[in-house]
Design a protein around this motif. Sequence first.
Motif, PDB file in Angstrom:
ATOM      1  N   GLN A 174      -0.268 -11.070   8.689  1.00 36.83           N
ATOM      2  CA  GLN A 174       0.984 -11.410   7.565  1.00 36.83           C
ATOM      3  C   GLN A 174       1.736 -12.519   7.785  1.00 36.83           C
ATOM      4  OE1 GLN A 174       4.238  -8.308   7.638  1.00 36.83           O
ATOM      5  NE2 GLN A 174       5.175  -9.388   5.593  1.00 36.83           N
ATOM      6  N   GLU A 224       0.194 -16.911   1.090  1.00 36.29           N
ATOM      7  CA  GLU A 224       0.465 -15.785   0.714  1.00 36.29           C
ATOM      8  C   GLU A 224      -0.450 -15.009  -0.565  1.00 36.29           C
ATOM      9  OE1 GLU A 224       4.423 -14.898  -1.018  1.00 36.29           O
ATOM     10  OE2 GLU A 224       5.316 -16.738   0.081  1.00 36.29           O
ATOM     11  N   SER A 233       0.850 -10.106  -1.874  1.00 36.97           N
ATOM     12  CA  SER A 233       2.331 -10.100  -2.391  1.00 36.97           C
ATOM     13  C   SER A 233       3.034  -9.285  -1.018  1.00 36.97           C
ATOM     14  CB  SER A 233       2.474  -9.637  -3.399  1.00 36.97           C
ATOM     15  OG  SER A 233       2.325  -8.070  -3.741  1.00 36.97           O
ATOM     16  N   TYR A 234       4.262  -9.736  -1.177  1.00 39.04           N
ATOM     17  CA  TYR A 234       4.925  -8.688   0.088  1.00 39.04           C
ATOM     18  C   TYR A 234       4.918  -7.362  -0.615  1.00 39.04           C
ATOM     19  CZ  TYR A 234       9.117  -7.315   2.742  1.00 39.04           C
ATOM     20  OH  TYR A 234       9.934  -6.682   3.330  1.00 39.04           O
ATOM     21  N   TYR A 254       1.965  -5.585   0.957  1.00 39.05           N
ATOM     22  CA  TYR A 254       2.267  -5.377   2.410  1.00 39.05           C
ATOM     23  C   TYR A 254       2.968  -4.179   2.582  1.00 39.05           C
ATOM     24  CZ  TYR A 254       0.195  -9.799   3.999  1.00 39.05           C
ATOM     25  OH  TYR A 254      -0.670 -10.848   4.132  1.00 39.05           O
ATOM     26  N   ARG A 291       7.651 -10.284   7.059  1.00 36.29           N
ATOM     27  CA  ARG A 291       8.083 -11.399   5.846  1.00 36.29           C
ATOM     28  C   ARG A 291       9.108 -12.221   6.489  1.00 36.29           C
ATOM     29  NH1 ARG A 291       6.944 -12.769   0.743  1.00 36.29           N
ATOM     30  NH2 ARG A 291       8.487 -13.160  -0.540  1.00 36.29           N
ATOM     31  N   GLN A 350       7.257 -14.932   7.956  1.00 35.40           N
ATOM     32  CA  GLN A 350       6.338 -15.633   6.912  1.00 35.40           C
ATOM     33  C   GLN A 350       7.106 -16.760   6.481  1.00 35.40           C
ATOM     34  OE1 GLN A 350       5.071 -13.203   3.837  1.00 35.40           O
ATOM     35  NE2 GLN A 350       3.103 -14.184   3.655  1.00 35.40           N
ATOM     36  N   ALA A 353      10.760  -9.758  -2.755  1.00 34.89           N
ATOM     37  CA  ALA A 353      10.084 -10.690  -3.514  1.00 34.89           C
ATOM     38  C   ALA A 353      10.544 -10.316  -5.129  1.00 34.89           C
ATOM     39  CB  ALA A 353       8.498 -10.282  -3.328  1.00 34.89           C
TER      40      ALA A 353
END
Length: 428
Positions: free
Chosen positions: A75, A81, A84-85, A88, A143, A146, A206
Motif C-alpha cells: 500500500q 494508487e 483505491s483506498y 484497501y 494511507r 501513502q 477518499a
Amino acid sequence: MLSLTRKYLMNSKNVDKSAYVWNTFAAMLNSFQTTLILLIITRMGNDYDGGVFTIAYAIGNLMMTIGKYGMRNFQATDVNEKYSYKEYIVSRYISSIIMIISTAAYILVCIFVNNYPTDKCIVVISVCAVKFVEAVEDILHGRMQQKGRLDVAGKILGIRLFIYIMVYIVMYIVTGDLVLTSVVAFVITTLLAIIFNTSVYREFSAKEKKYEASNVKKLMITCFPLAACTFLIMYIANAPKYSIDAVLDEKAQTCFNIIFMPVFVISLLSNFIFQPMLFKVASVWQEKKIREFKKIIVRQTFIILGLTIIIALGGFLLGIPVLSAVFSVNLKSYRTELVILILGGGMLALINFENMIITTIRYQRFLIWGYLIVAVISYIFGNRVVRNYGVLGISVFYSILVTLLAIGFFILMRWSVVRITKKDLKEE
C-alpha cells in the motif's frame, strides 16, 4: 475532545522530522514492549506467568500477520494508487475476519490438544485481541504513509503503545493477576485506538465511496504471497518458542525468551527502521535510478551485517550478566545460545530488508517458496530438536535456517534487479 486530538496529531512543524522521531519512538516501544513487560513479570511475579505471557505474544503476533495480510508495504509503495483506498479498506475487512476465525481455531487446538488451562487461554485471547486492533488501524496508517504523513501514524501508534505498556506494567504490579491485567490493557488500548484514529480519519478518507469487487479480489490475490510470507516468517521467528511450549515447561520458556529477546527486538526494530525508507526506495526504482537503487541495497546490507557483529560481541561479553541481573534469572549456562541467537537475529533483519526490496520491484511471488520450505522444516523437526538437544539445539537449528534463507533471498534480489534492468535496456 476529538477536535483537540485531531489538531495535535495533524500539526507538525516539520513533517519529515516529526515522522522520523515518532516512527522511531513507536518502533522502540513496539520492539521493547515484550521485554519491558516480561521484565516486570519475572521480577514481580513468577516463571509461569512469564512463560504464559511470552507464548501469548508469540501467538498474537502470528495472528496479526493474517489481519495485516502483508499489505502495508504494498500500500505504501502504491505511488500511482492503482487500487483505491476504499478497496484497501474492504480487503482489510476480509483479512480481519479471517484473523478472528484463525485465532478461534488456534485457541480450540490449544484447549483440546495442548491442554491449555483457562487462565492461559484468556491471556492469549486478550493479546490476540490487541493485535487485532493494531491490524485494523494499520490500513489507515498505510494511507497516511501513502500520503506522506507517516508522522501522524507514528504519533498514534507511539502514544497508544506507551499507554498500553504503562497500563500493563502498573496493573500487574498492583494486582499480580496476569489475566486481569491483560483484559484491562486490551480495553484501554482499544478505546485509545478508536479515539485517535477516528479524530483524523476524515483527513485521509477518499472521495470515492464505491469500490470494484474485482479490484478487491485482484488486490487480495496480488498480496497473498506477501501475506503468506509475513505469516511464515513470523512463524519461523517464533518457531523455537512453539517447540519449547510443546516439549518443555514454563520455566524453560521464560529462560529461552529472555535470551531470545534480542532476536525479536532486532527483527521488529528493523521493520520499523525500514518503513520510512519505503517511499524513497519505491520512487528511486520507479524513476529507474538503478545505480542509486543498488547503492541502497549494498549500503543497508553492510550496515545490518556490521551491527549484527557488534551486537553479537556485546552479547558475548556483557549479555548474560546484564540479562541475569535485569530479569533476576540465572542465565549463566546460556552464553553460547545467546550469541548464536543474536547472529540469527541479524539474519532475520537482513531477510526483512530483502523482503522490502523484492516487494518494491514486485517479485514478491517468489518469496513464499523460501519461507514455506523453512517453515515446514521448522514444524517437522523443531519439537524433535528440542526433545533431543534442548535449548542449544533449537538455537543452532533456528540460526542455520534463517542464515540459509537470507542467502537465498539475496541471490533472488540480485537476480531480479539484473533481470529487470536487462529487460528495460532491451526495450530502449
